[in-house]
Design an enzyme around this catalytic site. Sequence first.
Site, PDB file in Angstrom:
ATOM      1  N   CYS A   1       0.829  -1.204   0.000  1.00 50.08           N
ATOM      2  CA  CYS A   1       0.000   0.000   0.000  1.00 50.08           C
ATOM      3  C   CYS A   1       0.870   1.264   0.000  1.00 50.08           C
ATOM      4  O   CYS A   1       1.466   1.578  -1.026  1.00 50.08           O
ATOM      5  CB  CYS A   1      -0.995  -0.037   1.155  1.00 50.08           C
ATOM      6  SG  CYS A   1      -2.359   1.150   0.934  1.00 50.08           S
TER       7      CYS A   1
ATOM      8  N   HIS B   1      -3.367  -5.255   0.294  1.00 53.00           N
ATOM      9  CA  HIS B   1      -2.918  -5.567   1.659  1.00 53.00           C
ATOM     10  C   HIS B   1      -2.853  -7.076   1.902  1.00 53.00           C
ATOM     11  O   HIS B   1      -3.715  -7.641   2.597  1.00 53.00           O
ATOM     12  CB  HIS B   1      -3.868  -4.937   2.681  1.00 53.00           C
ATOM     13  CG  HIS B   1      -3.665  -3.483   2.898  1.00 53.00           C
ATOM     14  ND1 HIS B   1      -2.759  -2.981   3.803  1.00 53.00           N
ATOM     15  CD2 HIS B   1      -4.242  -2.406   2.314  1.00 53.00           C
ATOM     16  CE1 HIS B   1      -2.791  -1.657   3.778  1.00 53.00           C
ATOM     17  NE2 HIS B   1      -3.682  -1.286   2.885  1.00 53.00           N
TER      18      HIS B   1
ATOM     19  N   GLU C   1      -1.081  -8.700   3.913  1.00 56.72           N
ATOM     20  CA  GLU C   1      -0.903  -9.055   5.328  1.00 56.72           C
ATOM     21  C   GLU C   1      -2.228  -9.335   6.012  1.00 56.72           C
ATOM     22  O   GLU C   1      -2.259 -10.007   7.049  1.00 56.72           O
ATOM     23  CB  GLU C   1      -0.119  -7.953   6.061  1.00 56.72           C
ATOM     24  CG  GLU C   1      -0.919  -6.757   6.535  1.00 56.72           C
ATOM     25  CD  GLU C   1      -1.321  -5.782   5.455  1.00 56.72           C
ATOM     26  OE1 GLU C   1      -2.011  -4.788   5.756  1.00 56.72           O
ATOM     27  OE2 GLU C   1      -0.939  -6.000   4.276  1.00 56.72           O
TER      28      GLU C   1
END
Length: 230
Positions: free
Chosen positions: A100, A203, A205
């Site tokens: 990001c 994203h 994660e």
Amino acid sequence: MKPLIGITFLSSSITGTSQNYIRAIEEFGGTPLPLYPGISKDTHIGIDGLLLTGGGDIHPDNFGEPYHPSLKYVNEDRDELEIPLCQKAIEDDLPIFGICRGIQVMSVAMGGSLYQDIHAEYRQDALIHTQVDDEDSQHEIEVTDSLLNKLIGKPTDEVNSSHHQAVKDIGEGFVVTAYSIEDSVIEAIENPSKRFVLGVQYHPERMTKTLEFREHRRKLFEAFIQAASE
């Protein structure tokens, strides 16, 4: 020995979704080392890889544009930490994974620029994607023949996102390797001359809601940790 991964944060207080970066690095075999404004200049020496995380907007002074009124959570101290770190890591051919804000830092560090507000500066209908939870939207990306393509093993895939800025002009040495199918926003860049320099606008994660998301997440973090182990 587990590779030491420098992870950039806004401050030493790592709470909420920021903890997802720590968890992902630990889950896939790395040792996290938080890096944040105010740390000793030598703290990062000896890291095996650099993870540039999400967060607030980059000050447009860093790419020669006036300040847009829609900018959010700009922190010049963080810019001053991350941009030189990224430049040094690229110079040293250190594995870098940008997420990001991280992809934006990577491009700006090498002379690129950003859409400071996608709706105002690019397309008003961009980023209108299906909401998958309280935080992220879900959309499809198209991936070119690239490292990212080799890692995920397919030319298109579903990813999440939560952002209002995006890479506009890519920095020196980078190539664009994924776009949003719906609005053509840049979703990934790479430096193919380096061992592992990959930035994604989404994203990974926190791609944990479905089996497909978890597989995508696993493939990226495993490859990053592997590169940092070599």
